[in-house]
Design an enzyme around this catalytic site. Structure first.
Site, PDB file in Angstrom:
ATOM      1  N   LYS A 110       0.843  -1.198   0.000  1.00  0.00           N
ATOM      2  CA  LYS A 110       0.000   0.000   0.000  1.00  0.00           C
ATOM      3  C   LYS A 110       0.877   1.247   0.000  1.00  0.00           C
ATOM      4  CE  LYS A 110      -4.252  -2.058   1.201  1.00  0.00           C
ATOM      5  NZ  LYS A 110      -5.048  -2.715   2.158  1.00  0.00           N
ATOM      6  N   LYS A 190      -4.084 -10.562  -8.562  1.00  0.00           N
ATOM      7  CA  LYS A 190      -4.868 -11.071  -7.431  1.00  0.00           C
ATOM      8  C   LYS A 190      -6.173 -10.279  -7.301  1.00  0.00           C
ATOM      9  CE  LYS A 190      -5.458 -10.705  -2.658  1.00  0.00           C
ATOM     10  NZ  LYS A 190      -5.392  -9.740  -1.605  1.00  0.00           N
ATOM     11  N   LYS A 193     -10.085  -5.759  -3.553  1.00  0.00           N
ATOM     12  CA  LYS A 193     -10.850  -4.513  -3.634  1.00  0.00           C
ATOM     13  C   LYS A 193      -9.945  -3.331  -3.960  1.00  0.00           C
ATOM     14  CE  LYS A 193     -13.844  -6.126  -0.275  1.00  0.00           C
ATOM     15  NZ  LYS A 193     -13.472  -6.380   1.098  1.00  0.00           N
TER      16      LYS A 193
HETATM   17  N1  AQP Z   1      -7.840 -12.997  -4.475  1.00  0.00           N
HETATM   18  C1  AQP Z   1      -7.894 -13.753  -3.400  1.00  0.00           C
HETATM   19  N2  AQP Z   1      -7.626 -15.082  -3.491  1.00  0.00           N
HETATM   20  C2  AQP Z   1      -7.690 -15.901  -2.414  1.00  0.00           C
HETATM   21  N3  AQP Z   1      -8.049 -15.457  -1.176  1.00  0.00           N
HETATM   22  C3  AQP Z   1      -8.335 -14.153  -1.026  1.00  0.00           C
HETATM   23  N4  AQP Z   1      -8.725 -13.411   0.051  1.00  0.00           N
HETATM   24  C4  AQP Z   1      -8.882 -12.129  -0.332  1.00  0.00           C
HETATM   25  N5  AQP Z   1      -8.618 -12.005  -1.656  1.00  0.00           N
HETATM   26  C5  AQP Z   1      -8.278 -13.236  -2.110  1.00  0.00           C
HETATM   27  C6  AQP Z   1      -8.928 -13.962   1.378  1.00  0.00           C
HETATM   28  O1  AQP Z   1     -10.208 -13.567   1.838  1.00  0.00           O
HETATM   29  C7  AQP Z   1     -10.176 -13.494   3.272  1.00  0.00           C
HETATM   30  C8  AQP Z   1     -10.834 -12.207   3.741  1.00  0.00           C
HETATM   31  O2  AQP Z   1      -9.938 -11.176   3.399  1.00  0.00           O
HETATM   32  P1  AQP Z   1     -10.042  -9.685   3.828  1.00  0.00           P
HETATM   33  O3  AQP Z   1     -11.014  -9.509   4.891  1.00  0.00           O
HETATM   34  O4  AQP Z   1      -8.656  -9.132   3.934  1.00  0.00           O
HETATM   35  O5  AQP Z   1     -10.723  -9.264   2.522  1.00  0.00           O
HETATM   36  P2  AQP Z   1     -10.643  -8.082   1.658  1.00  0.00           P
HETATM   37  O6  AQP Z   1     -10.251  -6.871   2.412  1.00  0.00           O
HETATM   38  O7  AQP Z   1     -11.933  -8.128   0.979  1.00  0.00           O
HETATM   39  O8  AQP Z   1      -9.513  -8.585   0.657  1.00  0.00           O
HETATM   40  P3  AQP Z   1      -9.032  -7.725  -0.451  1.00  0.00           P
HETATM   41  O9  AQP Z   1     -10.071  -7.468  -1.465  1.00  0.00           O
HETATM   42  O10 AQP Z   1      -7.762  -8.362  -0.925  1.00  0.00           O
HETATM   43  O11 AQP Z   1      -8.748  -6.424   0.353  1.00  0.00           O
HETATM   44  P4  AQP Z   1      -7.675  -5.352   0.229  1.00  0.00           P
HETATM   45  O12 AQP Z   1      -7.952  -4.696  -1.054  1.00  0.00           O
HETATM   46  O13 AQP Z   1      -7.926  -4.486   1.426  1.00  0.00           O
HETATM   47  O14 AQP Z   1      -6.327  -6.044   0.252  1.00  0.00           O
HETATM   48  C9  AQP Z   1      -8.711 -13.590   3.688  1.00  0.00           C
HETATM   49  O15 AQP Z   1      -8.456 -14.870   4.209  1.00  0.00           O
HETATM   50  C10 AQP Z   1      -7.966 -13.389   2.400  1.00  0.00           C
HETATM   51  O16 AQP Z   1      -6.744 -14.090   2.386  1.00  0.00           O
END
Ligand code: AQP
Length: 323
Positions: A110, A190, A193
Protein backbone atom coordinates in the site's frame (compact mmCIF):
# COMPACT_ATOMS: atom_id res chain seq x y z
CA UNK A 1 -8.93 -28.33 16.50
CA UNK A 2 -10.02 -24.76 17.14
CA UNK A 3 -10.53 -22.94 13.85
CA UNK A 4 -10.76 -19.16 13.56
CA UNK A 5 -10.86 -16.65 10.74
CA UNK A 6 -12.21 -13.21 9.94
CA UNK A 7 -13.37 -11.12 7.05
CA UNK A 8 -13.31 -7.34 6.79
CA UNK A 9 -16.62 -5.51 6.27
CA UNK A 10 -15.08 -3.22 3.67
CA UNK A 11 -17.55 -3.90 0.85
CA UNK A 12 -19.17 -6.92 -0.73
CA UNK A 13 -17.69 -10.41 -0.52
CA UNK A 14 -15.93 -11.21 -3.79
CA UNK A 15 -14.97 -14.47 -5.47
CA UNK A 16 -11.44 -14.22 -4.01
CA UNK A 17 -12.84 -14.04 -0.47
CA UNK A 18 -15.27 -16.88 -1.13
CA UNK A 19 -12.95 -19.41 -2.76
CA UNK A 20 -9.83 -18.32 -0.86
CA UNK A 21 -11.42 -18.38 2.58
CA UNK A 22 -15.19 -18.59 3.09
CA UNK A 23 -15.59 -21.95 1.35
CA UNK A 24 -13.01 -23.39 3.77
CA UNK A 25 -14.87 -21.82 6.73
CA UNK A 26 -17.94 -23.76 5.73
CA UNK A 27 -16.06 -26.99 5.18
CA UNK A 28 -14.22 -26.80 8.51
CA UNK A 29 -17.32 -25.99 10.59
CA UNK A 30 -18.47 -29.58 10.02
CA UNK A 31 -15.79 -31.16 12.20
CA UNK A 32 -14.07 -28.52 14.30
CA UNK A 33 -14.83 -25.86 16.91
CA UNK A 34 -15.04 -22.93 14.52
CA UNK A 35 -15.16 -19.20 15.26
CA UNK A 36 -15.63 -16.67 12.46
CA UNK A 37 -15.77 -12.93 12.90
CA UNK A 38 -16.52 -9.77 11.01
CA UNK A 39 -13.43 -7.62 11.41
CA UNK A 40 -14.95 -4.17 11.92
CA UNK A 41 -11.96 -2.85 13.91
CA UNK A 42 -9.69 -3.70 10.98
CA UNK A 43 -12.12 -2.05 8.57
CA UNK A 44 -11.75 1.26 10.43
CA UNK A 45 -8.45 1.80 8.62
CA UNK A 46 -10.36 2.16 5.35
CA UNK A 47 -14.10 2.72 6.02
CA UNK A 48 -14.50 6.15 7.58
CA UNK A 49 -18.26 6.55 7.32
CA UNK A 50 -20.20 5.13 10.31
CA UNK A 51 -23.38 4.35 8.35
CA UNK A 52 -21.35 2.51 5.70
CA UNK A 53 -19.53 0.50 8.35
CA UNK A 54 -22.77 -0.57 10.06
CA UNK A 55 -24.33 -1.54 6.73
CA UNK A 56 -21.20 -3.44 5.69
CA UNK A 57 -21.21 -5.43 8.95
CA UNK A 58 -24.82 -6.50 8.43
CA UNK A 59 -24.12 -7.32 4.79
CA UNK A 60 -21.08 -9.43 5.69
CA UNK A 61 -23.20 -11.40 8.18
CA UNK A 62 -25.90 -11.91 5.54
CA UNK A 63 -23.32 -13.01 2.97
CA UNK A 64 -21.66 -15.53 5.30
CA UNK A 65 -24.93 -17.01 6.52
CA UNK A 66 -26.36 -17.21 2.99
CA UNK A 67 -23.21 -18.95 1.75
CA UNK A 68 -23.59 -21.70 4.32
CA UNK A 69 -22.06 -20.59 7.60
CA UNK A 70 -24.27 -22.39 10.11
CA UNK A 71 -24.65 -20.73 13.55
CA UNK A 72 -25.60 -24.13 15.01
CA UNK A 73 -22.12 -25.37 14.13
CA UNK A 74 -19.91 -22.29 14.09
CA UNK A 75 -19.75 -19.15 16.22
CA UNK A 76 -20.22 -15.94 14.22
CA UNK A 77 -19.50 -12.62 15.95
CA UNK A 78 -18.45 -9.04 15.33
CA UNK A 79 -14.85 -8.29 16.35
CA UNK A 80 -15.62 -5.09 18.30
CA UNK A 81 -18.25 -6.87 20.41
CA UNK A 82 -15.32 -8.49 22.23
CA UNK A 83 -13.47 -5.57 23.86
CA UNK A 84 -10.83 -7.95 25.26
CA UNK A 85 -9.22 -7.98 21.81
CA UNK A 86 -8.13 -4.34 22.17
CA UNK A 87 -6.41 -4.96 25.50
CA UNK A 88 -4.65 -8.05 24.20
CA UNK A 89 -3.47 -6.06 21.17
CA UNK A 90 -1.65 -3.67 23.50
CA UNK A 91 -0.05 -6.49 25.48
CA UNK A 92 1.19 -8.01 22.22
CA UNK A 93 2.31 -4.64 20.86
CA UNK A 94 4.75 -4.36 23.78
CA UNK A 95 6.59 -7.50 22.60
CA UNK A 96 6.31 -6.99 18.82
CA UNK A 97 9.57 -6.07 17.15
CA UNK A 98 9.34 -3.24 14.62
CA UNK A 99 11.21 -5.12 11.91
CA UNK A 100 8.44 -7.77 11.86
CA UNK A 101 5.85 -5.15 10.95
CA UNK A 102 8.13 -3.25 8.58
CA UNK A 103 8.47 -6.26 6.32
CA UNK A 104 4.72 -7.04 6.08
CA UNK A 105 3.73 -6.84 2.43
CA UNK A 106 0.17 -5.58 3.01
CA UNK A 107 1.72 -2.42 4.49
CA UNK A 108 4.64 -2.28 2.04
CA UNK A 109 2.41 -2.74 -1.04
CA UNK A 110 0.00 0.00 0.00
CA UNK A 111 2.86 2.34 0.82
CA UNK A 112 4.47 1.60 -2.56
CA UNK A 113 1.18 2.51 -4.25
CA UNK A 114 1.26 5.89 -2.52
CA UNK A 115 -1.63 5.03 -0.15
CA UNK A 116 -0.98 7.09 3.02
CA UNK A 117 -0.16 4.68 5.84
CA UNK A 118 -1.41 5.43 9.32
CA UNK A 119 -0.47 3.57 12.51
CA UNK A 120 -3.59 1.39 12.16
CA UNK A 121 -2.44 -0.01 8.84
CA UNK A 122 1.11 -0.48 10.10
CA UNK A 123 0.11 -2.28 13.30
CA UNK A 124 -2.78 -4.26 11.84
CA UNK A 125 -0.88 -7.59 12.03
CA UNK A 126 -0.75 -7.14 15.83
CA UNK A 127 -4.53 -6.74 16.04
CA UNK A 128 -4.76 -9.80 13.81
CA UNK A 129 -2.45 -11.69 16.18
CA UNK A 130 -4.74 -10.75 19.07
CA UNK A 131 -7.79 -11.90 17.05
CA UNK A 132 -6.21 -15.32 16.68
CA UNK A 133 -4.45 -15.79 20.03
CA UNK A 134 -7.44 -14.64 22.10
CA UNK A 135 -9.28 -17.87 21.24
CA UNK A 136 -6.45 -20.44 21.49
CA UNK A 137 -6.88 -20.99 17.75
CA UNK A 138 -4.97 -23.86 16.13
CA UNK A 139 -5.95 -23.39 12.51
CA UNK A 140 -6.62 -20.23 10.50
CA UNK A 141 -8.18 -20.70 7.03
CA UNK A 142 -6.94 -17.85 4.78
CA UNK A 143 -5.83 -16.94 1.29
CA UNK A 144 -2.15 -16.61 0.39
CA UNK A 145 -1.99 -12.89 1.20
CA UNK A 146 -2.55 -13.59 4.89
CA UNK A 147 0.07 -16.30 5.45
CA UNK A 148 2.73 -13.76 6.37
CA UNK A 149 0.48 -12.27 9.05
CA UNK A 150 0.04 -15.68 10.62
CA UNK A 151 3.80 -16.06 10.72
CA UNK A 152 3.92 -12.71 12.55
CA UNK A 153 1.28 -14.03 14.97
CA UNK A 154 3.43 -17.09 15.70
CA UNK A 155 6.55 -14.94 16.23
CA UNK A 156 4.74 -12.57 18.58
CA UNK A 157 3.13 -15.41 20.55
CA UNK A 158 6.44 -17.21 20.86
CA UNK A 159 8.21 -14.05 22.05
CA UNK A 160 5.52 -13.40 24.68
CA UNK A 161 5.74 -17.02 25.86
CA UNK A 162 9.54 -16.77 26.04
CA UNK A 163 9.64 -13.41 27.85
CA UNK A 164 7.09 -14.50 30.45
CA UNK A 165 8.46 -18.04 30.65
CA UNK A 166 5.18 -19.89 30.22
CA UNK A 167 2.95 -21.23 27.47
CA UNK A 168 0.37 -18.45 27.52
CA UNK A 169 -0.50 -18.68 23.83
CA UNK A 170 -1.18 -21.55 21.45
CA UNK A 171 0.79 -21.24 18.18
CA UNK A 172 -1.61 -21.25 15.19
CA UNK A 173 -1.08 -22.70 11.70
CA UNK A 174 -2.46 -21.26 8.47
CA UNK A 175 -4.89 -23.47 6.55
CA UNK A 176 -4.48 -22.74 2.86
CA UNK A 177 -5.87 -24.65 -0.10
CA UNK A 178 -3.09 -24.05 -2.62
CA UNK A 179 -5.28 -24.19 -5.73
CA UNK A 180 -7.57 -21.50 -4.24
CA UNK A 181 -4.99 -19.36 -2.46
CA UNK A 182 -4.76 -16.59 -5.07
CA UNK A 183 -7.91 -16.09 -7.11
CA UNK A 184 -7.24 -13.77 -10.07
CA UNK A 185 -9.36 -10.70 -10.75
CA UNK A 186 -10.68 -9.17 -13.98
CA UNK A 187 -7.14 -8.12 -14.98
CA UNK A 188 -5.43 -11.39 -14.08
CA UNK A 189 -3.81 -9.90 -10.91
CA UNK A 190 -4.87 -11.07 -7.43
CA UNK A 191 -8.56 -10.28 -6.98
CA UNK A 192 -8.63 -7.45 -4.47
CA UNK A 193 -10.85 -4.51 -3.63
CA UNK A 194 -7.89 -2.16 -3.63
CA UNK A 195 -7.04 -3.20 -7.20
CA UNK A 196 -10.62 -2.58 -8.35
CA UNK A 197 -10.72 -5.91 -10.18
CA UNK A 198 -13.29 -7.84 -8.12
CA UNK A 199 -16.31 -9.94 -9.03
CA UNK A 200 -18.78 -9.86 -6.15
CA UNK A 201 -20.63 -13.02 -5.14
CA UNK A 202 -24.01 -11.33 -4.74
CA UNK A 203 -24.06 -9.16 -7.83
CA UNK A 204 -27.22 -8.47 -9.70
CA UNK A 205 -27.14 -10.99 -12.65
CA UNK A 206 -27.06 -8.37 -15.42
CA UNK A 207 -24.12 -6.58 -13.78
CA UNK A 208 -22.39 -9.90 -13.12
CA UNK A 209 -22.61 -10.82 -16.79
CA UNK A 210 -21.21 -7.42 -17.77
CA UNK A 211 -18.28 -7.85 -15.36
CA UNK A 212 -17.54 -11.36 -16.60
CA UNK A 213 -17.59 -10.12 -20.19
CA UNK A 214 -14.92 -7.54 -19.20
CA UNK A 215 -12.36 -10.14 -18.02
CA UNK A 216 -9.06 -9.48 -19.77
CA UNK A 217 -8.02 -12.08 -22.39
CA UNK A 218 -5.52 -12.15 -25.24
CA UNK A 219 -6.68 -11.04 -28.69
CA UNK A 220 -7.11 -14.44 -30.35
CA UNK A 221 -10.12 -14.73 -32.68
CA UNK A 222 -12.93 -17.30 -32.63
CA UNK A 223 -11.19 -19.76 -34.98
CA UNK A 224 -7.85 -19.70 -33.12
CA UNK A 225 -6.62 -22.48 -30.88
CA UNK A 226 -6.41 -21.16 -27.31
CA UNK A 227 -4.53 -22.10 -24.14
CA UNK A 228 -6.83 -22.66 -21.14
CA UNK A 229 -3.96 -22.76 -18.64
CA UNK A 230 -3.00 -19.11 -19.23
CA UNK A 231 -6.54 -17.72 -19.49
CA UNK A 232 -8.17 -16.00 -16.45
CA UNK A 233 -11.65 -17.00 -17.68
CA UNK A 234 -10.66 -20.65 -17.50
CA UNK A 235 -8.86 -20.21 -14.15
CA UNK A 236 -12.06 -18.75 -12.72
CA UNK A 237 -14.23 -21.42 -14.34
CA UNK A 238 -12.12 -24.10 -12.64
CA UNK A 239 -13.20 -22.74 -9.25
CA UNK A 240 -16.81 -23.65 -9.93
CA UNK A 241 -16.58 -26.68 -12.16
CA UNK A 242 -16.23 -30.43 -11.78
CA UNK A 243 -13.25 -32.19 -13.41
CA UNK A 244 -15.47 -33.31 -16.32
CA UNK A 245 -16.75 -29.79 -16.89
CA UNK A 246 -13.19 -28.44 -16.81
CA UNK A 247 -12.01 -31.07 -19.31
CA UNK A 248 -14.91 -30.28 -21.67
CA UNK A 249 -14.20 -26.53 -21.69
CA UNK A 250 -10.42 -27.08 -21.98
CA UNK A 251 -11.03 -29.27 -25.05
CA UNK A 252 -13.02 -26.46 -26.66
CA UNK A 253 -10.16 -24.00 -26.02
CA UNK A 254 -7.67 -26.37 -27.64
CA UNK A 255 -9.88 -27.24 -30.62
CA UNK A 256 -10.40 -23.64 -31.80
CA UNK A 257 -13.80 -22.44 -33.00
CA UNK A 258 -14.82 -21.04 -29.61
CA UNK A 259 -14.52 -17.31 -28.94
CA UNK A 260 -13.77 -15.86 -25.52
CA UNK A 261 -17.34 -14.54 -25.42
CA UNK A 262 -18.64 -18.11 -25.37
CA UNK A 263 -16.16 -19.13 -22.64
CA UNK A 264 -17.27 -16.15 -20.56
CA UNK A 265 -20.93 -17.06 -21.03
CA UNK A 266 -20.11 -20.61 -19.80
CA UNK A 267 -18.43 -19.09 -16.73
CA UNK A 268 -21.46 -16.86 -16.09
CA UNK A 269 -23.91 -19.79 -16.35
CA UNK A 270 -21.79 -21.86 -13.99
CA UNK A 271 -21.50 -19.04 -11.43
CA UNK A 272 -25.25 -18.49 -11.48
CA UNK A 273 -25.88 -22.22 -11.05
CA UNK A 274 -23.51 -22.45 -8.06
CA UNK A 275 -24.47 -19.22 -6.27
CA UNK A 276 -28.17 -19.21 -7.25
CA UNK A 277 -29.43 -20.96 -4.08
CA UNK A 278 -27.38 -18.60 -1.89
CA UNK A 279 -29.11 -15.60 -3.52
CA UNK A 280 -32.47 -16.99 -2.35
CA UNK A 281 -31.21 -17.70 1.17
CA UNK A 282 -29.74 -14.19 1.40
CA UNK A 283 -33.03 -12.58 0.39
CA UNK A 284 -34.88 -14.58 3.08
CA UNK A 285 -32.35 -13.63 5.76
CA UNK A 286 -32.40 -9.97 4.74
CA UNK A 287 -36.14 -9.98 5.36
CA UNK A 288 -35.57 -11.04 8.96
CA UNK A 289 -32.97 -8.66 10.46
CA UNK A 290 -33.76 -9.81 14.03
CA UNK A 291 -32.55 -13.31 13.22
CA UNK A 292 -29.19 -11.97 12.04
CA UNK A 293 -28.87 -9.66 15.07
CA UNK A 294 -29.59 -12.63 17.39
CA UNK A 295 -26.98 -14.80 15.67
CA UNK A 296 -24.34 -12.10 16.17
CA UNK A 297 -25.36 -11.42 19.77
CA UNK A 298 -25.29 -15.11 20.70
CA UNK A 299 -21.99 -15.54 18.85
CA UNK A 300 -20.38 -12.68 20.80
CA UNK A 301 -21.63 -14.15 24.09
CA UNK A 302 -20.04 -17.51 23.30
CA UNK A 303 -16.78 -16.06 21.96
CA UNK A 304 -16.37 -13.81 24.96
CA UNK A 305 -16.19 -16.72 27.38
CA UNK A 306 -12.96 -17.95 25.76
CA UNK A 307 -11.63 -14.42 25.24
CA UNK A 308 -12.01 -13.58 28.93
CA UNK A 309 -10.19 -16.76 29.94
CA UNK A 310 -7.24 -16.21 27.60
CA UNK A 311 -6.88 -12.51 28.38
CA UNK A 312 -6.82 -13.31 32.12
CA UNK A 313 -3.98 -15.78 31.44
CA UNK A 314 -2.01 -13.14 29.54
CA UNK A 315 -2.59 -10.42 32.18
CA UNK A 316 -1.52 -12.75 34.93
CA UNK A 317 1.62 -13.77 33.05
CA UNK A 318 2.83 -10.19 32.69
CA UNK A 319 1.86 -9.05 36.18
CA UNK A 320 -1.23 -6.95 35.55
CA UNK A 321 -3.87 -6.92 38.30
CA UNK A 322 -3.92 -9.58 41.01
CA UNK A 323 -2.82 -7.18 43.78
N1 AQP B 1 -7.84 -13.00 -4.48
C1 AQP B 1 -7.89 -13.75 -3.40
N2 AQP B 1 -7.63 -15.08 -3.49
C2 AQP B 1 -7.69 -15.90 -2.41
N3 AQP B 1 -8.05 -15.46 -1.18
C3 AQP B 1 -8.33 -14.15 -1.03
N4 AQP B 1 -8.73 -13.41 0.05
C4 AQP B 1 -8.88 -12.13 -0.33
N5 AQP B 1 -8.62 -12.01 -1.66
C5 AQP B 1 -8.28 -13.24 -2.11
C6 AQP B 1 -8.93 -13.96 1.38
O1 AQP B 1 -10.21 -13.57 1.84
C7 AQP B 1 -10.18 -13.49 3.27
C8 AQP B 1 -10.83 -12.21 3.74
O2 AQP B 1 -9.94 -11.18 3.40
P1 AQP B 1 -10.04 -9.69 3.83
O3 AQP B 1 -11.01 -9.51 4.89
O4 AQP B 1 -8.66 -9.13 3.93
O5 AQP B 1 -10.72 -9.26 2.52
P2 AQP B 1 -10.64 -8.08 1.66
O6 AQP B 1 -10.25 -6.87 2.41
O7 AQP B 1 -11.93 -8.13 0.98
O8 AQP B 1 -9.51 -8.58 0.66
P3 AQP B 1 -9.03 -7.72 -0.45
O9 AQP B 1 -10.07 -7.47 -1.46
O10 AQP B 1 -7.76 -8.36 -0.93
O11 AQP B 1 -8.75 -6.42 0.35
P4 AQP B 1 -7.68 -5.35 0.23
O12 AQP B 1 -7.95 -4.70 -1.05
O13 AQP B 1 -7.93 -4.49 1.43
O14 AQP B 1 -6.33 -6.04 0.25
C9 AQP B 1 -8.71 -13.59 3.69
O15 AQP B 1 -8.46 -14.87 4.21
C10 AQP B 1 -7.97 -13.39 2.40
O16 AQP B 1 -6.74 -14.09 2.39
Amino acid sequence: MRVLSGIQPTGQIHWGNYFGAVRQYIELQKHDAALYFIADLHALTTVRNPADLRRNVTNAALDLLALGLDPEKATLYVQSDIPEVAELTWLLMTVTQMHLLEKCHAYKDKKAKGIAADAGLFTYPVLMAADILLYDSNLVPVGQDQIQHIEVTRDVAQRFNTIYEREVFVLPEPYVVQSLAKVPGLDGEKMSKSYNNTIEVFMEPKQLRKKIMSIKTDSKGVADVKAPETCSVFTLFKLFASEDQQAALAAKYRAGGMGYGEAKQTLYDQAMAVFGPAFDRRAQLAASPDTVRDVLREGAKKARVKATEVLARAREACGLGGR
